[in-house]
Structure formats: C-alpha cells, structure tokens
Write a protein that holds these residues in place. Structure first.
Motif, short mmCIF file in Angstrom:
data_model
loop_
_atom_site.label_atom_id
_atom_site.label_comp_id
_atom_site.label_asym_id
_atom_site.label_seq_id
_atom_site.Cartn_x
_atom_site.Cartn_y
_atom_site.Cartn_z
N PRO A 1 0.76 -1.04 -0.03
CA PRO A 1 0.08 -0.01 -0.10
C PRO A 1 0.94 1.24 -0.19
CG PRO A 1 -0.75 -1.53 1.53
CD PRO A 1 0.66 -2.03 1.10
N GLY A 2 0.45 2.31 -0.63
CA GLY A 2 1.03 3.34 -0.89
C GLY A 2 2.47 3.39 -1.73
N ALA A 3 2.62 2.19 -2.30
CA ALA A 3 3.83 2.20 -3.15
C ALA A 3 3.46 2.81 -4.58
CB ALA A 3 4.25 0.81 -3.47
N HIS A 4 2.24 2.76 -4.98
CA HIS A 4 1.86 3.34 -6.15
C HIS A 4 2.18 4.89 -6.32
CE1 HIS A 4 0.70 -0.64 -7.90
NE2 HIS A 4 0.04 -0.64 -6.67
N VAL A 5 1.77 5.51 -5.28
CA VAL A 5 2.02 6.93 -5.52
C VAL A 5 3.62 7.32 -5.55
CG1 VAL A 5 2.12 7.36 -2.88
CG2 VAL A 5 1.46 9.10 -4.22
N LEU A 6 4.28 6.48 -4.96
CA LEU A 6 5.91 6.48 -5.15
C LEU A 6 6.28 6.34 -6.44
CD1 LEU A 6 6.90 5.20 -1.80
CD2 LEU A 6 6.97 7.71 -2.37
N ILE A 7 5.58 5.49 -7.27
CA ILE A 7 6.03 5.02 -8.50
C ILE A 7 5.54 6.37 -9.43
CG2 ILE A 7 5.42 3.44 -10.49
CD1 ILE A 7 7.29 2.36 -8.14
N ALA A 8 4.35 6.92 -9.33
CA ALA A 8 4.04 8.23 -9.74
C ALA A 8 4.96 9.23 -9.61
CB ALA A 8 2.62 8.59 -9.19
N MET A 9 5.69 9.34 -8.28
CA MET A 9 6.77 10.52 -8.30
C MET A 9 8.11 10.14 -9.14
SD MET A 9 7.06 11.04 -4.10
CE MET A 9 7.94 12.79 -4.31
N ILE A 10 8.11 8.69 -9.48
CA ILE A 10 9.22 8.40 -10.46
C ILE A 10 8.84 9.00 -11.87
CG2 ILE A 10 10.46 6.50 -11.84
CD1 ILE A 10 10.12 4.63 -9.00
N ALA A 11 7.59 8.68 -12.10
CA ALA A 11 6.90 9.03 -13.41
C ALA A 11 7.35 10.82 -13.42
CB ALA A 11 5.70 8.79 -13.79
N ALA A 12 6.80 11.38 -12.41
CA ALA A 12 6.83 12.84 -12.63
C ALA A 12 8.22 13.42 -12.89
CB ALA A 12 6.13 13.59 -11.11
N ALA A 13 9.21 12.80 -11.82
CA ALA A 13 10.45 13.05 -12.07
C ALA A 13 11.26 12.52 -13.46
CB ALA A 13 11.35 12.42 -11.00
N THR A 14 10.88 11.59 -13.78
CA THR A 14 11.60 11.17 -15.16
C THR A 14 11.02 12.03 -16.28
OG1 THR A 14 11.41 8.96 -14.55
CG2 THR A 14 11.68 9.16 -16.89
N HIS A 15 9.60 12.25 -16.33
CA HIS A 15 9.26 13.39 -17.41
C HIS A 15 10.14 14.73 -17.25
CE1 HIS A 15 6.53 10.58 -19.28
NE2 HIS A 15 5.94 10.42 -18.29
N ALA A 16 10.04 15.02 -16.05
CA ALA A 16 10.64 16.12 -15.80
C ALA A 16 12.06 16.28 -16.10
CB ALA A 16 10.78 16.85 -14.25
N MET A 17 12.83 15.22 -16.07
CA MET A 17 14.23 15.23 -16.52
C MET A 17 14.55 15.16 -18.14
SD MET A 17 15.33 12.30 -13.67
CE MET A 17 17.00 11.80 -14.28
N ILE A 18 13.42 14.73 -18.82
CA ILE A 18 13.46 14.57 -20.36
C ILE A 18 12.93 15.90 -20.99
CG2 ILE A 18 13.93 12.31 -20.32
CD1 ILE A 18 11.25 11.81 -21.22
N GLY A 19 12.50 16.67 -20.06
CA GLY A 19 11.74 17.84 -20.60
C GLY A 19 10.45 17.99 -21.09
N GLU A 20 9.58 16.85 -20.71
CA GLU A 20 8.26 16.63 -20.96
C GLU A 20 7.39 17.33 -19.69
OE1 GLU A 20 7.78 12.37 -21.80
OE2 GLU A 20 8.21 12.41 -23.86
N ASP A 21 7.56 18.61 -19.81
CA ASP A 21 7.03 19.28 -18.57
C ASP A 21 5.38 19.20 -18.33
OD1 ASP A 21 9.21 20.15 -17.91
OD2 ASP A 21 9.29 22.11 -19.10
N ALA A 22 4.66 18.83 -19.38
CA ALA A 22 3.23 18.66 -19.30
C ALA A 22 2.91 17.25 -18.57
CB ALA A 22 2.46 18.82 -20.72
N LYS A 23 3.59 16.28 -18.89
CA LYS A 23 3.45 15.20 -18.38
C LYS A 23 3.91 14.93 -16.90
CE LYS A 23 3.54 12.34 -22.64
NZ LYS A 23 4.11 11.42 -23.44
#
Length: 67
Positions: A1-23
C-alpha cells in the motif's frame, strides 16, 4: 500500500528530466491528489540511492515539480 504513489513520483521526475513538463505536471498532480504531504525526503527514504549523481538528478527533478 502506498507504493503506487511513489511510482507516480518516479514518473513525474522522469518526465521532468527529459523535458516533458506537461506530463511531469500531470504525474505530480496525481501524486498530490493521493498524498499531498509527500516530500522528496519520503521518496528517498523509500528508495535510498548510492549514486550521488543519480540522487542529485532525481532530487532536482522532484524539486522542479514542487516536492
């Protein structure tokens, strides 16, 4: 429980790192909707990293998304 929200943080960071700011913003909003008090500190307690460089990149990307 709760792990999925941390995976969403990984997605937010990854998209930020590659310049996909909207995602990145979409994923960050998803994280905040599920757990508005979640921080970078929480993230790194859950996913400790040995690589200083990798941690720095993720930390900067999460900070850009407001974590």
């Amino acid at each position: 429980p709760g792990a999925h929200v941390l995976i969403a943080m990984i997605a937010a960071a990854t998209h930020a790192m590659i310049g996909e700011d909207a995602k990145a913003a979409t994923w960050a909003s998803d994280v905040r909707a599920r757990n508005p008090s979640l921080t970078r500190g929480d993230f790194f307690r859950s996913f400790p990293m040995k690589s200083v460089a990798a941690r720095g990149q993720l930390e900067e990307a999460l900070a850009r998304r407001g974590f």
